[in-house]
Every structure is written in structure tokens, then in C-alpha cells.
Design a protein around this motif. Structure first.
Motif, PDB file in Angstrom:
ATOM      1  N   UNK A 379       0.853  -1.201   0.000  1.00  0.00           N
ATOM      2  CA  UNK A 379       0.000   0.000   0.000  1.00  0.00           C
ATOM      3  C   UNK A 379       0.881   1.240   0.000  1.00  0.00           C
ATOM      4  N   UNK A 380       0.854   2.036  -1.057  1.00  0.00           N
ATOM      5  CA  UNK A 380       1.640   3.277  -1.108  1.00  0.00           C
ATOM      6  C   UNK A 380       1.184   4.265  -0.028  1.00  0.00           C
ATOM      7  N   UNK A 381       2.106   5.113   0.381  1.00  0.00           N
ATOM      8  CA  UNK A 381       1.843   6.106   1.417  1.00  0.00           C
ATOM      9  C   UNK A 381       2.194   7.483   0.873  1.00  0.00           C
ATOM     10  N   UNK A 382       1.285   8.414   1.019  1.00  0.00           N
ATOM     11  CA  UNK A 382       1.517   9.793   0.581  1.00  0.00           C
ATOM     12  C   UNK A 382       1.450  10.694   1.796  1.00  0.00           C
ATOM     13  N   UNK A 383       2.471  11.513   1.988  1.00  0.00           N
ATOM     14  CA  UNK A 383       2.594  12.434   3.116  1.00  0.00           C
ATOM     15  C   UNK A 383       2.589  13.873   2.607  1.00  0.00           C
ATOM     16  N   UNK A 384       2.082  14.811   3.399  1.00  0.00           N
ATOM     17  CA  UNK A 384       2.104  16.215   2.969  1.00  0.00           C
ATOM     18  C   UNK A 384       3.459  16.855   3.241  1.00  0.00           C
ATOM     19  N   UNK A 385       3.828  17.781   2.392  1.00  0.00           N
ATOM     20  CA  UNK A 385       5.050  18.558   2.605  1.00  0.00           C
ATOM     21  C   UNK A 385       4.651  20.021   2.779  1.00  0.00           C
ATOM     22  N   UNK A 386       4.789  20.518   3.990  1.00  0.00           N
ATOM     23  CA  UNK A 386       4.427  21.908   4.260  1.00  0.00           C
ATOM     24  C   UNK A 386       5.432  22.849   3.625  1.00  0.00           C
ATOM     25  N   UNK A 387       5.016  24.093   3.321  1.00  0.00           N
ATOM     26  CA  UNK A 387       5.942  25.062   2.732  1.00  0.00           C
ATOM     27  C   UNK A 387       7.090  25.370   3.682  1.00  0.00           C
ATOM     28  N   UNK A 388       8.200  25.803   3.133  1.00  0.00           N
ATOM     29  CA  UNK A 388       9.351  26.202   3.935  1.00  0.00           C
ATOM     30  C   UNK A 388      10.317  25.056   4.160  1.00  0.00           C
ATOM     31  N   UNK A 389      11.501  25.417   4.597  1.00  0.00           N
ATOM     32  CA  UNK A 389      12.561  24.418   4.761  1.00  0.00           C
ATOM     33  C   UNK A 389      12.235  23.439   5.881  1.00  0.00           C
ATOM     34  N   UNK A 390      11.594  23.912   6.954  1.00  0.00           N
ATOM     35  CA  UNK A 390      11.258  23.026   8.064  1.00  0.00           C
ATOM     36  C   UNK A 390      10.253  21.967   7.624  1.00  0.00           C
ATOM     37  N   UNK A 391       9.241  22.385   6.847  1.00  0.00           N
ATOM     38  CA  UNK A 391       8.253  21.434   6.354  1.00  0.00           C
ATOM     39  C   UNK A 391       8.873  20.402   5.438  1.00  0.00           C
ATOM     40  N   UNK A 393      12.029  19.433   5.435  1.00  0.00           N
ATOM     41  CA  UNK A 393      12.915  18.569   6.217  1.00  0.00           C
ATOM     42  C   UNK A 393      12.121  17.517   6.973  1.00  0.00           C
ATOM     43  N   UNK A 394      10.982  17.922   7.552  1.00  0.00           N
ATOM     44  CA  UNK A 394      10.187  16.957   8.316  1.00  0.00           C
ATOM     45  C   UNK A 394       9.575  15.905   7.395  1.00  0.00           C
ATOM     46  N   UNK A 395       9.132  16.324   6.214  1.00  0.00           N
ATOM     47  CA  UNK A 395       8.576  15.370   5.255  1.00  0.00           C
ATOM     48  C   UNK A 395       9.643  14.360   4.833  1.00  0.00           C
ATOM     49  N   UNK A 396      10.857  14.854   4.606  1.00  0.00           N
ATOM     50  CA  UNK A 396      11.950  13.945   4.232  1.00  0.00           C
ATOM     51  C   UNK A 396      12.249  12.966   5.355  1.00  0.00           C
ATOM     52  N   UNK A 398      10.108  11.781   7.571  1.00  0.00           N
ATOM     53  CA  UNK A 398       9.059  10.761   7.623  1.00  0.00           C
ATOM     54  C   UNK A 398       9.230   9.738   6.503  1.00  0.00           C
ATOM     55  N   UNK A 399       9.623  10.207   5.332  1.00  0.00           N
ATOM     56  CA  UNK A 399       9.865   9.270   4.229  1.00  0.00           C
ATOM     57  C   UNK A 399      10.997   8.308   4.600  1.00  0.00           C
ATOM     58  N   UNK A 400      12.059   8.814   5.220  1.00  0.00           N
ATOM     59  CA  UNK A 400      13.155   7.939   5.656  1.00  0.00           C
ATOM     60  C   UNK A 400      12.682   6.962   6.735  1.00  0.00           C
ATOM     61  N   UNK A 401      11.781   7.434   7.589  1.00  0.00           N
ATOM     62  CA  UNK A 401      11.221   6.572   8.628  1.00  0.00           C
ATOM     63  C   UNK A 401      10.497   5.374   8.021  1.00  0.00           C
ATOM     64  N   UNK A 402       9.959   5.571   6.817  1.00  0.00           N
ATOM     65  CA  UNK A 402       9.189   4.531   6.131  1.00  0.00           C
ATOM     66  C   UNK A 402      10.027   3.836   5.059  1.00  0.00           C
ATOM     67  N   UNK A 403      11.302   3.756   5.280  1.00  0.00           N
ATOM     68  CA  UNK A 403      12.174   3.057   4.324  1.00  0.00           C
ATOM     69  C   UNK A 403      11.678   1.619   4.138  1.00  0.00           C
ATOM     70  N   UNK A 404      11.582   1.213   2.873  1.00  0.00           N
ATOM     71  CA  UNK A 404      11.050  -0.105   2.551  1.00  0.00           C
ATOM     72  C   UNK A 404       9.612  -0.061   2.060  1.00  0.00           C
ATOM     73  N   UNK A 405       8.926   1.065   2.296  1.00  0.00           N
ATOM     74  CA  UNK A 405       7.567   1.266   1.780  1.00  0.00           C
ATOM     75  C   UNK A 405       7.617   2.216   0.575  1.00  0.00           C
ATOM     76  N   UNK A 406       6.593   2.160  -0.217  1.00  0.00           N
ATOM     77  CA  UNK A 406       6.442   3.092  -1.334  1.00  0.00           C
ATOM     78  C   UNK A 406       5.859   4.397  -0.761  1.00  0.00           C
ATOM     79  N   UNK A 407       6.730   5.224  -0.187  1.00  0.00           N
ATOM     80  CA  UNK A 407       6.298   6.448   0.494  1.00  0.00           C
ATOM     81  C   UNK A 407       6.908   7.661  -0.176  1.00  0.00           C
ATOM     82  N   UNK A 408       6.095   8.705  -0.277  1.00  0.00           N
ATOM     83  CA  UNK A 408       6.593   9.956  -0.841  1.00  0.00           C
ATOM     84  C   UNK A 408       5.841  11.127  -0.206  1.00  0.00           C
ATOM     85  N   UNK A 409       6.462  12.300  -0.310  1.00  0.00           N
ATOM     86  CA  UNK A 409       5.847  13.526   0.212  1.00  0.00           C
ATOM     87  C   UNK A 409       5.497  14.442  -0.941  1.00  0.00           C
TER      88      UNK A 409
END
Length: 481
Positions: A379-391, A393-396, A398-409
């Protein structure tokens, strides 16, 4: 036979004084010619209802009251003009200090001038000559009487300086500002933090808010969400039996038939139908029905969503997350983090599950990872990426946290309403179904209130999941069991 009783002018004045003392509604009717000399007085039963509740405030039976009524129902005149003058004269409480406020300073001053004009009129002075205004404090924003009572007008955003025995809040939020989250929350913060500090006696002084509903998170929405214990007089233009208003002083909305009008003497059926078309369902629901979304739903209607026992065995899936932002200031009602699982087969979409939590960052991360394990790596996972560098960085992260899944922001573009429109069209066509679950009711409550709901996290997650499935090739969305 005894001679016919002849009443002197003094007798008539005494009778009028006593009638006005006994009833604020009678005072309104008698004083009308002073405030609106060019308009005939038109009475409706709701005027009696509003008057009875304001009388209960004067008598100390109620110290917290909100009144939600449609525009054109004399709400400003009743609460901001006639009621203060009635307390000073007919009720003999000239010592009362009243602060009256509105979203616009000009409106607050307008009603201050109207009230002063009434008190200085020949009619009022002939009946209550004991009420005398002082010469050294008689301005358009504030006037005072010789018993040290005063009435002061303030814009709602600048409640500073004086304290009152009662604060009248007349439309703290404008129709235009209701669409702005920032302006709504500024008004709510003022209501929660500044208004209580403007009272003379916190245990006895009164707050009266009289307004029309504009958003689920307007001032009345905050009162209800926080359980502040206000008496609520809610009178929709068209009666809805399941929302019949009952209050602590024994009042019950006297209407019995669904759709029965509040004020047909002024707003007959033909006018109602005309105005409905002009205003549209959203504005009508809030301003006229005192409900911040249409009865049957707004952009989404509850009836569009069929609840089924299960989704098909083979279908495309995606899990879309919407992450909560910071807590809405002053409301005590923070947003949710939502993970919505949506699937599709043959053009029919199934909302299979909704995970909904209020947690700090560590709890959110644990929930996202646990949900991914439960869904499986197909099951693919889609995450939101908030504007700005902090958003970003946090999205990236979470994607690393889900290594092994089809995850993207992905970064969202366009307004929430624009993003929700395509999925709304599919829902209206009957192409979106809900798999039966404990989350169904909360989901339906939110989507049917959108875009005027206090929360829109589930709608955002649904819109994002639908967009992901619609462009499925870019997500490598394969059919999964």
C-alpha cells in the motif's frame, strides 16, 4: 351608575411607566417611534423571546447568554439600544455600566448614538425624568448619567480601559472575516481572554453575545466546544423540529411544523424563497438557520456516501496522511492527524479506514509507522510537505522513517475547497462508498460541515488520497488484495 373614570395626563404617564417597567417588549414597542420614526413597528413573537431573556439577565437569573438569530430580527436594536435604556429608566437601575461592542467601531458607535438619542428624547424624559446625562461625559463613544452609570461603545478588537456590569457583544465577527482562520482565532482569543477582564463583578456581571452563525469555530462555536455554560437562545428562520430551542427560564420555541417561519410578518414565504436563491446554501445555513453548514450538507452531503460492509477483493489502494498543525489558539480544540485509506475498483472509490489521533510528534511518528505495518508494503503512502525548509525537512524525515515502503511527500497547491471539488463530484455521483466502521460518523459529520467545519483534516486526507489514485501511474499503484 358611577361616573365614568377620567384619566389625567399624569395617570396615562403612570400607566405607561408601569407597562414599560413590567415588559422590555412593551418598552420597545412604545419607544419605537423615537428610534425609527419613518418605519412602522412590526411585532413578532421572537421579540418577546429575546426580551424575556434580556430581562432574565437584568434580574440576575442569567449571567451568560448567547442569542443566535437571523439578520433583520432587531437584534442590535433590542440588545444594544432598547435594553440599556430600559434598565436605566423603567427598571430603575441607572447605576448600570454597560459596554457594548461590535466587530466594527462604526457599528458600535451607531448604536451608542441611538441609545443616547432615545434617553435624551422628549418621550423618554417625560416618563423617566430622573435619568439625567452628565455634561462632562456625553460623547458619541461614551455617555454617563448622574447615578454614575454609563454606556460605552468599543470595537471588539480593542476591549481596554473601562469595566462594565454587562458586556453586550453584537456580531463580534463580520461575514467577510469569517472565512479567515487568522481573523476568527483573533476574535476568539479576545472573547476568551479580554472579555472576562472587562467585568466589574465576575460572579454577577453579565456577558450577552448576540450574533448570527458564520462558522463552526466562531464565538458561539467556541462557547459550545469549551462548554462555557451559556444559556442559548437559538432561533432559525425556518423551524427545524430536531433543533427546537429550550432555555433555562422555561422558554421553548413555540413552532411545531418543519419549515415554519420565524418572522413571517416581515419575512413572508416569497421573500424567504427569493433570498435563499440570492444567498446560496452556505450563507443561508449560517446566517438564517444558525447552523454553519446546510442541513443536508455543504460541498459534501451525507446522503451521497453509501456505507458498505466490505471493499472488493482486488483493488488499488493508497494511504494518505494529513498532519495536524499547531493547536488553534484559544479554542482548546486542536487539529487532528489523519491517515485515510482509500481504494478504487472500476471507478468506484472506497474509504476503507480512517486513523485519527491527537499526539505530539513522537506519537504521530509511531502511529504512521504502525499503520504502515498494518497496511503492508503493497500500500503506497503519501505524506504532505508543508511550505518552507522546516516542512520539507520533516517530510523527508518521515519518508526515511518509512524506508522499505512506497512512500513519498507532496506539497499541496490550491485552496482546500479547490482540492476537494473533484472528489465532491464523485461523491455526488455515488462513486464514493464508506466501509462500515466506528469512524464513519465522525467522518460524515466533518465532511458534511466542510468548508465551515472546525476541522477539515479528514477532507484534506480524502482529497489527497483521491488525487493520488487518480494519478496512480506515478505512484506505481498496483491492484492489491
Amino acid at each position: 351608575m358611577p361616573a365614568a373614570l377620567k384619566l389625567t395626563p399624569a395617570d396615562w404617564l403612570a400607566i405607561e411607566r408601569e407597562a414599560c417597567k413590567r415588559s422590555l417588549a412593551t418598552f420597545v414597542q412604545q419607544a419605537w417611534h423615537v428610534i425609527e420614526p419613518g418605519q412602522p413597528y412590526v411585532h413578532g413573537w421572537h421579540i418577546d423571546a429575546v426580551a424575556e431573556h434580556l430581562e432574565a439577565v437584568t434580574d440576575g437569573q442569567i449571567t451568560r447568554l448567547y442569542i443566535a438569530v437571523p439578520p433583520g430580527s432587531m437584534k442590535s436594536l433590542m440588545a444594544s439600544v432598547f435594553w440599556p435604556a430600559w434598565q436605566w429608566g423603567p427598571k430603575g437601575q441607572a447605576h448600570k455600566r454597560i459596554i457594548a461592542t461590535s466587530h466594527a467601531e462604526g457599528l458600535a458607535i451607531r448604536d451608542n448614538l441611538r441609545c443616547r438619542r432615545l434617553i435624551e428624547s422628549d418621550w423618554y424624559r417625560s416618563l423617566w425624568p430622573e435619568v439625567k446625562l452628565t455634561g462632562d461625559q456625553n460623547e458619541k463613544k461614551k455617555f454617563e448619567n448622574t447615578a454614575t452609570g454609563f454606556r460605552q461603545a468599543m470595537p471588539f478588537g480593542s476591549l481596554t480601559g473601562s469595566r462594565g456590569d454587562s458586556i453586550v457583544i453584537d456580531d463580534p465577527l463580520s461575514v467577510d472575516d469569517a472565512a479567515s482562520e487568522a481573523k476568527r482565532e483573533t476574535v476568539n482569543t479576545t472573547f476568551l481572554e479580554a472579555v472576562p477582564t472587562r467585568l466589574n463583578n465576575p460572579d454577577k456581571s453579565a456577558i450577552v453575545c448576540i450574533m448570527q452563525r458564520l462558522h463552526e469555530r466562531d464565538v458561539i462555536g467556541v462557547i459550545e466546544a469549551k462548554g462555557l455554560g451559556y444559556d442559548a437562545l437559538v432561533l432559525p428562520m425556518e423551524f427545524e423540529p430536531d433543533r427546537r430551542c429550550k432555555t433555562s427560564i422555561g422558554f421553548t420555541d413555540p413552532r411545531t411544523n418543519d419549515g415554519e417561519l420565524l418572522f413571517p410578518e416581515r419575512f413572508p414565504p416569497a421573500v424567504i424563497e427569493r433570498d435563499k436563491k440570492v444567498m446560496g446554501s452556505y450563507a443561508w445555513a449560517g446566517q438564517m438557520q444558525q447552523r454553519p453548514a446546510p442541513r443536508e450538507g455543504g460541498l459534501f452531503k451525507r446522503a451521497w456516501f453509501e456505507i458498505v460492509d466490505a471493499a472488493p477483493a482486488s483493488r488499488r489502494k493508497v494511504r494518505r496522511w494529513d498532519l495536524a498543525g499547531t493547536e488553534a489558539k484559544g479554542t482548546g480544540d486542536p487539529d487532528w492527524t489523519v491517515g485515510l485509506l482509500l481504494s478504487e475498483q472500476a471507478g468506484i472509490y472506497y474509504v476503507e479506514a480512517v486513523t485519527r489521533i491527537r499526539e505530539a510528534a513522537a506519537g504521530v511518528e509511531r502511529t504512521i509507522k504502525a499503520t504502515a505495518l498494518q497496511d503492508g508494503k503493497s500500500v503506497p503512502i503519501v505524506l504532505p510537505e508543508d511550505p518552507g525548509s522546516a516542512g520539507k525537512s520533516y517530510a523527508s524525515y518521515l519518508v526515511r522513517l518509512l524506508a522499505g515502503w512506497n512512500a513519498r511527500a507532496e506539497r499541496e497547491t490550491g485552496s482546500k475547497e479547490v482540492r476537494a471539488t473533484p472528489v465532491s463530484a464523485q461523491a455526488e455521483a455515488g462513486n464514493i462508498k464508506l466501509v462500515r466502521g466506528s469512524w464513519n460518523e465522525a467522518f460524515l459529520d466533518e465532511v458534511s460541515m466542510f468548508p465551515n467545519a472546525a476541522h477539515d483534516d479528514q477532507v484534506d486526507a480524502l482529497s489527497g488520497a483521491f488525487a493520488a489514485l487518480l494519478s496512480g501511474s506515478s505512484y506505481n499503484l498496483a491492484n492489491v488484495a
